[in-house]
Design an enzyme around this catalytic site. Structure first.
Site, PDB file in Angstrom:
ATOM      1  N   ASP A 109       0.878  -1.307  -0.096  1.00 13.62           N
ATOM      2  CA  ASP A 109       0.086  -0.131  -0.043  1.00 13.62           C
ATOM      3  C   ASP A 109       0.903   1.284   0.096  1.00 13.62           C
ATOM      4  O   ASP A 109       0.336   2.382   0.167  1.00 13.62           O
ATOM      5  CB  ASP A 109      -0.967   0.069   0.998  1.00 13.62           C
ATOM      6  CG  ASP A 109      -0.272   0.152   2.733  1.00 13.62           C
ATOM      7  OD1 ASP A 109       1.004  -0.103   2.524  1.00 13.62           O
ATOM      8  OD2 ASP A 109      -0.869   0.101   3.482  1.00 13.62           O
ATOM      9  N   VAL A 111       3.246   1.972   2.172  1.00 14.75           N
ATOM     10  CA  VAL A 111       3.418   2.385   3.516  1.00 14.75           C
ATOM     11  C   VAL A 111       4.124   1.287   4.320  1.00 14.75           C
ATOM     12  O   VAL A 111       3.690   0.278   4.084  1.00 14.75           O
ATOM     13  CB  VAL A 111       2.169   2.788   4.474  1.00 14.75           C
ATOM     14  CG1 VAL A 111       2.653   3.257   5.914  1.00 14.75           C
ATOM     15  CG2 VAL A 111       1.498   3.988   3.845  1.00 14.75           C
ATOM     16  N   ASP A 119       6.772  -5.742   3.646  1.00 14.37           N
ATOM     17  CA  ASP A 119       5.486  -5.753   3.065  1.00 14.37           C
ATOM     18  C   ASP A 119       5.242  -4.622   1.731  1.00 14.37           C
ATOM     19  O   ASP A 119       4.512  -4.526   0.915  1.00 14.37           O
ATOM     20  CB  ASP A 119       4.615  -5.075   4.058  1.00 14.37           C
ATOM     21  CG  ASP A 119       4.918  -3.808   4.763  1.00 14.37           C
ATOM     22  OD1 ASP A 119       6.150  -3.681   4.930  1.00 14.37           O
ATOM     23  OD2 ASP A 119       3.842  -2.778   4.485  1.00 14.37           O
ATOM     24  N   GLU A 120       6.510  -3.790   1.587  1.00 12.20           N
ATOM     25  CA  GLU A 120       6.672  -3.093   0.544  1.00 12.20           C
ATOM     26  C   GLU A 120       7.832  -3.564  -0.382  1.00 12.20           C
ATOM     27  O   GLU A 120       8.333  -2.842  -1.316  1.00 12.20           O
ATOM     28  CB  GLU A 120       6.949  -1.689   0.920  1.00 12.20           C
ATOM     29  CG  GLU A 120       5.558  -1.114   1.754  1.00 12.20           C
ATOM     30  CD  GLU A 120       4.326  -1.325   0.930  1.00 12.20           C
ATOM     31  OE1 GLU A 120       4.300  -0.944  -0.066  1.00 12.20           O
ATOM     32  OE2 GLU A 120       3.344  -1.423   1.700  1.00 12.20           O
ATOM     33  N   HIS A 269      30.733 -18.851  -0.657  1.00 16.88           N
ATOM     34  CA  HIS A 269      31.537 -19.301  -0.194  1.00 16.88           C
ATOM     35  C   HIS A 269      33.158 -18.565  -0.453  1.00 16.88           C
ATOM     36  O   HIS A 269      34.075 -18.842  -0.071  1.00 16.88           O
ATOM     37  CB  HIS A 269      31.849 -21.024  -0.514  1.00 16.88           C
ATOM     38  CG  HIS A 269      32.141 -21.177  -2.118  1.00 16.88           C
ATOM     39  ND1 HIS A 269      31.187 -21.403  -2.957  1.00 16.88           N
ATOM     40  CD2 HIS A 269      33.454 -21.185  -2.582  1.00 16.88           C
ATOM     41  CE1 HIS A 269      31.750 -21.720  -4.095  1.00 16.88           C
ATOM     42  NE2 HIS A 269      33.229 -21.675  -3.703  1.00 16.88           N
ATOM     43  N   ASP A 317      24.075 -20.772  -1.676  1.00 16.73           N
ATOM     44  CA  ASP A 317      25.445 -20.284  -1.831  1.00 16.73           C
ATOM     45  C   ASP A 317      25.643 -18.937  -2.878  1.00 16.73           C
ATOM     46  O   ASP A 317      25.749 -19.119  -4.101  1.00 16.73           O
ATOM     47  CB  ASP A 317      26.230 -21.443  -2.318  1.00 16.73           C
ATOM     48  CG  ASP A 317      27.921 -21.514  -2.249  1.00 16.73           C
ATOM     49  OD1 ASP A 317      28.234 -19.905  -2.119  1.00 16.73           O
ATOM     50  OD2 ASP A 317      28.624 -21.997  -2.464  1.00 16.73           O
ATOM     51  N   SER A 413      35.450 -20.293  -8.433  1.00 18.82           N
ATOM     52  CA  SER A 413      34.008 -20.243  -8.136  1.00 18.82           C
ATOM     53  C   SER A 413      33.384 -18.790  -8.343  1.00 18.82           C
ATOM     54  O   SER A 413      34.124 -17.935  -8.542  1.00 18.82           O
ATOM     55  CB  SER A 413      34.016 -20.534  -6.592  1.00 18.82           C
ATOM     56  OG  SER A 413      34.379 -21.884  -6.319  1.00 18.82           O
ATOM     57  N   GLY A 414      32.086 -18.785  -8.381  1.00 21.42           N
ATOM     58  CA  GLY A 414      31.490 -17.550  -8.338  1.00 21.42           C
ATOM     59  C   GLY A 414      31.154 -17.142  -9.892  1.00 21.42           C
ATOM     60  O   GLY A 414      30.672 -16.135 -10.123  1.00 21.42           O
TER      61      GLY A 414
END
Length: 466
Positions: A109, A111, A119-120, A269, A317, A413-414
């Site tokens: 809403d 707010v 909620d927003e 990681h 991860d 990694s990544g």
């Protein structure tokens, strides 16, 4: 012999029982006779008040028993309802995530009613390959497209900020025609441009020409200059503009992907055990070791690791890095962003994709950016007993090199896994697990970016200002 005056001297006959049966007498000749009867012994007098008191008492007992049973049942039902209510505090609302809840009407809403603003947090989204803008409409409990009538770049920037992007990274708004049987959201005539986008919209059954808003919050997913040859090969400059090298102490530690000028996505990681953001430097637009001499190093202001990360199972991860200053992204540079997969963009097995990572070559021993084409593997096959035996969860993807016998099994990694769909390059995974990829039936494992999409946008929105 004395004659019985009461016997008729007329004819008679012997019955079957050997007795004599008299003919029926003439009723007119019968004289009333007095017959002495013994009166039965009268029953003892019983006072009528005794059974009455007994019946009332029995009825009172039965009523009491029924009332007690009903009371016990009512108490049991009340206890069950109270237990359910207290165990589910959001029976008539929506949960914030910290144990509290708000009414359904308070969700989206404009707010912030939840303590952390959940909620927003996810009320504006981009849908499909056309980047269709959609806003969650609480009254109808559904997502609705926004009519382009009266739409301006100011609303575009505000909407991108509601998604999670910074205002400064805004790219452009557009429009397309679409049908909406349940109506549209249209800008109010007396809107306040500084108010949240939900406060600027009102429900409308019609939209001129059915023209709705498309929104690009950052320039992403543009073409790749790769040769796309089979097998593993060195990547050419500018081929994968979103690839970055994450370094600690001058040494390459992990790969990552640019998702906006401020944000880098990588594996959890890679960063979980380092001392802090100040230890990291980010290099973008590099494919060879010497490229770091001609490209600036970007410092990191914040590292966000997924709160559910498990280093043993590799679940959750994923991590984000926020740069201290934005990357300089232009159409002519070798630096660019890859698009996060919008809602409605589905990538599944056996679709093709590409992976890139920095690997040390045999000749120089220095890390070069390598590329290889992969094919997604169905999770059921990846979870077979001969593969990972149920260790692949819903937040993971499996992929194997498209050319059999060719693999790129290094521990960078990544690094990103991307896929081209509808002319746009989408980030679908980050490399989290590949130590067994040389073994048969052991595909590489990636974190599913689609699975983490809400988490990514929530963190970006939460830390927009650094």
């Amino acid at each position: 012999m004395t004659t019985n005056p009461y016997l008729d001297s007329g004819s008679c006959f012997i019955g079957e029982d050997g007795g004599r049966e008299l003919p029926p007498a003439d009723r007119s000749d019968v004289q009333p006779q007095y017959v002495h009867h013994l009166a039965p012994k009268p029953p003892p007098e019983i006072s009528p008040s005794i059974p009455k008191r007994k019946g009332v008492k029995q009825r009172c007992v039965r009523f009491t028993v029924v009332a007690v049973i009903c009371l016990l049942l009512l108490t049991l039902i009340t206890g069950i309802l109270l237990a359910y209510y207290f165990s589910s505090p959001c029976v008539h609302g929506r949960q914030c995530g910290d144990g509290s809840c708000v009414w359904e009407s308070q969700w989206c809403d404009g707010v912030k009613d939840c303590p952390a603003g959940q909620d927003e947090a996810s009320c504006v989204r981009l849908h499909g390959s056309s980047f269709l803008l959609q806003v969650y409409w609480t009254q109808g409990k559904n997502w609705r497209s926004v009519c382009s009538q009266g739409w301006s770049e100011q609303q575009g920037r505000a909407s991108c900020q509601d998604v999670g992007y910074s205002r400064g990274t805004y790219f452009k708004s557009g429009h397309q025609q679409t049908d909406a049987d349940d109506g549209f959201l249209i800008l109010k005539t007396d809107l306040n441009p500084e108010s949240p986008i939900m406060h600027q919209l009102v429900l409308s059954k019609t939209c001129p020409n059915n023209s709705v808003v498309t929104l690009h919050c950052t320039d992403c997913g543009r073409g790749v200059n790769s040769s796309r040859a089979s097998g593993v090969q060195q990547a050419s400059p500018g081929a994968w503009p979103w690839q970055v090298s994450l370094r600690v102490g001058g040494s390459h530690r992990c790969g990552g992907a640019v998702i906006s000028p401020y944000w880098i996505l990588t594996a959890a990681h890679c960063v979980a055990w380092t001392s802090g953001a100040a230890d990291w430097l980010v290099y973008a637009g590099v494919v060879r070791p010497s490229d770091t001499l001609f490209n600036p190093a970007y410092t990191v202001s914040r590292i966000i690791t997924h709160e559910g990360f498990n280093s043993i199972t590799h679940s959750n991860d994923i991590a984000l890095m926020r740069l201290s200053k934005p990357l300089h992204i232009t159409a002519s540079s070798d630096i660019g962003a890859v698009c996060l997969p919008n809602v409605g963009v589905y990538v599944s097995a056996p679709q093709k994709g590409w992976i890139t990572e920095f690997s040390r070559t045999v000749n120089t021993g220095a890390p070069h950016l390598m590329e290889a084409q992969v094919s997604l593997v169905d999770a059921a096959n990846c979870n077979r007993s001969v593969s990972y035996n149920g260790r692949i969860t819903q937040d993971m993807l499996c992929a194997t090199e498209a050319d059999e016998g060719i693999n790129m099994c290094h521990t960078d990694s990544g690094g990103p896994m991307v896929s081209l769909k509808d002319g746009v390059w989408w980030l679908i995974g980050d490399n989290i697990w590949g130590e067994h990829c040389n073994e048969q039936n052991r595909p590489r494992v990636y974190g599913s970016v689609t699975y983490f999409l809400d988490w990514i946008y929530h963190q970006m929105k939460k830390h927009q200002d650094g």
